[in-house]
Design a protein around this motif. Structure first.
Motif, short mmCIF file in Angstrom:
data_model
loop_
_atom_site.label_atom_id
_atom_site.label_comp_id
_atom_site.label_asym_id
_atom_site.label_seq_id
_atom_site.Cartn_x
_atom_site.Cartn_y
_atom_site.Cartn_z
N PRO A 214 115.73 95.41 67.50
CA PRO A 214 114.69 95.10 66.24
C PRO A 214 114.17 93.76 66.58
CG PRO A 214 116.38 96.80 65.71
CD PRO A 214 117.13 95.86 66.48
N LEU A 215 112.14 93.67 66.44
CA LEU A 215 111.85 91.91 66.72
C LEU A 215 110.92 92.51 64.98
CD1 LEU A 215 111.97 89.57 67.76
CD2 LEU A 215 110.15 90.87 68.95
N VAL A 216 111.30 91.32 63.96
CA VAL A 216 110.03 91.18 63.87
C VAL A 216 108.98 89.95 63.79
CG1 VAL A 216 108.64 90.68 60.78
CG2 VAL A 216 110.60 92.00 62.12
N VAL A 217 108.32 89.32 64.23
CA VAL A 217 107.26 88.30 64.58
C VAL A 217 105.94 87.88 63.08
CG1 VAL A 217 105.77 86.86 66.00
CG2 VAL A 217 106.75 88.89 66.65
N LEU A 218 106.97 85.73 63.20
CA LEU A 218 105.79 85.43 61.87
C LEU A 218 104.96 84.76 62.69
CD1 LEU A 218 109.43 84.50 59.89
CD2 LEU A 218 107.85 85.86 59.26
N VAL A 219 103.62 84.56 61.64
CA VAL A 219 102.71 84.54 61.97
C VAL A 219 101.46 83.72 60.75
CG1 VAL A 219 102.08 85.94 63.72
CG2 VAL A 219 101.42 86.98 62.04
N ASN A 220 101.01 82.92 61.40
CA ASN A 220 99.93 82.74 60.34
C ASN A 220 98.28 82.11 60.50
OD1 ASN A 220 100.79 80.46 61.21
ND2 ASN A 220 101.67 79.18 59.24
N GLY A 221 98.31 81.17 59.75
CA GLY A 221 96.70 81.44 60.31
C GLY A 221 96.39 79.53 61.84
N GLY A 222 97.66 79.04 62.43
CA GLY A 222 98.10 78.06 62.80
C GLY A 222 98.54 79.20 64.30
N THR A 223 99.05 80.51 63.93
CA THR A 223 99.50 80.98 65.16
C THR A 223 97.92 80.83 66.11
OG1 THR A 223 100.52 82.37 64.17
CG2 THR A 223 100.33 83.01 66.33
N ALA A 224 97.70 80.01 67.08
CA ALA A 224 96.72 80.12 67.87
C ALA A 224 96.72 80.61 69.54
CB ALA A 224 95.85 79.54 67.67
N SER A 225 95.51 81.29 70.49
CA SER A 225 95.35 81.36 71.67
C SER A 225 96.09 81.59 72.34
CB SER A 225 95.61 79.95 72.34
OG SER A 225 94.59 79.86 73.61
N ALA A 226 97.55 81.48 73.04
CA ALA A 226 98.88 81.91 73.85
C ALA A 226 99.09 82.62 72.66
CB ALA A 226 99.63 81.13 74.63
N SER A 227 99.33 82.09 72.14
CA SER A 227 100.58 82.59 70.87
C SER A 227 99.73 84.24 69.50
CB SER A 227 101.08 81.58 69.02
OG SER A 227 100.63 81.55 68.64
N GLU A 228 98.29 84.06 70.06
CA GLU A 228 97.98 85.74 69.56
C GLU A 228 98.02 86.37 70.81
OE1 GLU A 228 94.59 84.87 66.49
OE2 GLU A 228 94.71 83.11 68.13
N ILE A 229 98.32 86.23 72.16
CA ILE A 229 98.29 86.75 72.74
C ILE A 229 99.74 87.42 72.91
CG2 ILE A 229 98.45 86.72 75.59
CD1 ILE A 229 96.40 84.89 75.63
N LEU A 230 100.71 86.27 72.50
CA LEU A 230 101.61 87.51 72.76
C LEU A 230 102.47 88.53 71.13
CD1 LEU A 230 105.04 87.57 73.30
CD2 LEU A 230 106.05 84.89 72.43
N ALA A 231 101.70 87.67 70.05
CA ALA A 231 101.57 88.70 69.74
C ALA A 231 100.83 89.92 68.97
CB ALA A 231 100.99 87.98 67.77
N GLY A 232 100.03 89.51 69.70
CA GLY A 232 99.12 91.04 69.65
C GLY A 232 99.26 92.20 70.79
N ALA A 233 100.67 91.36 71.53
CA ALA A 233 101.16 92.28 72.92
C ALA A 233 102.56 92.85 72.30
CB ALA A 233 101.12 91.54 74.58
#
Length: 415
Positions: free
Chosen positions: A302-321
């Motif tokens: 199991p995996l949970v990903v932490l994101v916030n307003g500073g999560t941008a660009s390539a990190s959004e690609i990973l989070a979105g995938a």
């Protein structure tokens, strides 16, 4: 007969003269040699003409823009740089920009994992020109001073940032270790404050990993700070080490991660995902291509990903995938919303251009540009400081742990 011959000769001479005159009128004007400064402008124009994602060039005649710029006096290299900046500014795209030789070298060094300065990743508001913080780099002078994502930088050493290009502002914040720079920073609607930072050499450790025991369960906590060239190998090592230590679940912390190399994001996604689409890219012709995960992931836990307003660009690609594929749920706040892809091009004198060459979409064809990604579980209570991130004083981290302990876990295969 003599007279007739003379008349015919005159007509023949006149005809030949007219033909010669006509050829001269129709012949192309001799090419005017370009100066070295004009050649550099022309080189920059040609790169954008061939690569820029918007073939309307912000609804303007790009050839006319070139002619207007070349008609200006360009007495020296600085005047040429300013002319190129003016040309690029007409696109109204803050991410397509000129990088002077030192800036170009510095950017290449940053993606390799090294940096000297205050440690801020920044963007520019295309309307006001004021700088906005994407994220401070962990351990940097800016992070230690409490500067946060979405803070606005109104001035640098007294110079309004609305008068600076993105890279001019970045250059003013760089400098020798030990030197100082003063920033006027505004957080939300609070009154602006002056913050003096001492520049330093910043070691960018892209991955920090630790095994933690939470309520009798071994949880691997991995913080990814930037998608540098070394990040995929470091992430692979972290997952393998945590698995050997007995990790049963994972928290991947992408908060304040401003992105970096697209390829690094794709390679890291492959470490977690079953084969499938990581990201779609849409180029200037509207052609959509996919970058895919292949092979077997390193972990199905199991995996949970932490994101916030500073999560941008390539990190959004990973989070979105990871979100679209069902591999992970996202916890935290809405991400930054940078959905464009830039490529670097070198110029003949050692300067360079960063040019937006494509837009990207998540596997479910979501365009998150200026919108961001909404987490599965929104937790607005953020840690009070960067030092508290990933600790028991971090409400978002605690929410991620709670989600991992729920009976129904996140999916572990592509949906």
């Amino acid at each position: 007969m003599a007279v007739r011959w003379q008349t015919s000769a005159n007509v023949l001479i006149l005809t030949l003269w007219l033909l010669l005159l006509g050829w001269q009128l129709l012949a192309p004007a001799p090419a005017i040699a370009l100066t070295d400064e004009q050649k550099l402008v022309n080189e920059a124009w040609r790169i954008v003409n061939q690569a820029y994602v918007d073939t309307s060039f912000n609804g303007q005649n790009w050839w006319l823009v070139r002619q207007q710029i070349l008609s200006r006096p360009l007495p020296n290299r600085e005047a040429t740089y300013q002319a190129i900046q003016t040309m690029l500014a007409s696109l109204e795209d803050p991410f397509t920009r000129l990088l002077r030789p030192a800036q170009f070298r510095s950017l290449q060094t940053t993606t390799a994992g090294e940096l000297t300065g205050v440690g801020l990743q920044i963007s520019s508001d295309p309307t006001t020109g004021i700088l906005e913080v994407i994220a401070p780099i962990d351990g940097s002078p800016a992070a230690k001073a409490g500067i946060l994502p979405r803070d606005r930088i109104l001035a640098i050493d007294g110079i309004p940032t609305s008068q600076l290009t993105l890279d001019e502002a970045a250059e003013k914040m760089r400098g020798a270790s030990g030197s100082r720079v003063q920033l006027q920073v505004q957080h939300g609607s609070q009154p602006p404050q002056l913050i003096t930072l001492e520049r330093g050499h910043i070691e960018i450790n892209p991955v920090v990993a630790e095994l933690r025991h939470v309520e009798g369960r071994a949880v691997g906590y991995i913080r990814l700070g930037q998608f540098s060239a070394m990040a995929p190998a470091e992430m692979r090592k972290a997952i393998q080490t945590l698995a050997e230590q007995g990790a049963q679940a994972y928290v991947l912390d992408l908060r304040n991660n401003p992105g970096g190399l697209l390829q690094a994001g794709v390679e890291i996604a492959q470490l977690w995902m079953e084969p499938g689409v990581v990201v779609y890219t849409v180029d200037r012709q509207g052609i959509t291509e996919s970058l895919n995960a292949t092979g077997t992931p390193l972990s199905h836990d199991p995996l949970v990903v932490l994101v916030n307003g500073g999560t941008a660009s390539a990190s959004e690609i990973l989070a979105g995938a990871l979100q679209d594929s069902g591999r992970a749920q996202l916890v935290g706040d809405r991400t930054f919303g940078k959905g464009s892809i830039q490529s670097l091009f070198s110029l003949a004198d050692g300067a360079g251009l960063a040019v937006t060459i494509a837009h990207y979409e998540t596997p479910n064809h979501r365009n998150i540009n200026k919108v961001g990604i909404e987490p599965n579980q929104r937790v607005l209570d953020a840690p009070e400081s960067l030092l508290a991130m990933g600790t028991t004083a971090d409400p978002q981290y605690l929410a991620a742990l709670e989600l991992l302990h729920k009976p129904v876990q996140v999916a572990t295969s592509a949906g």
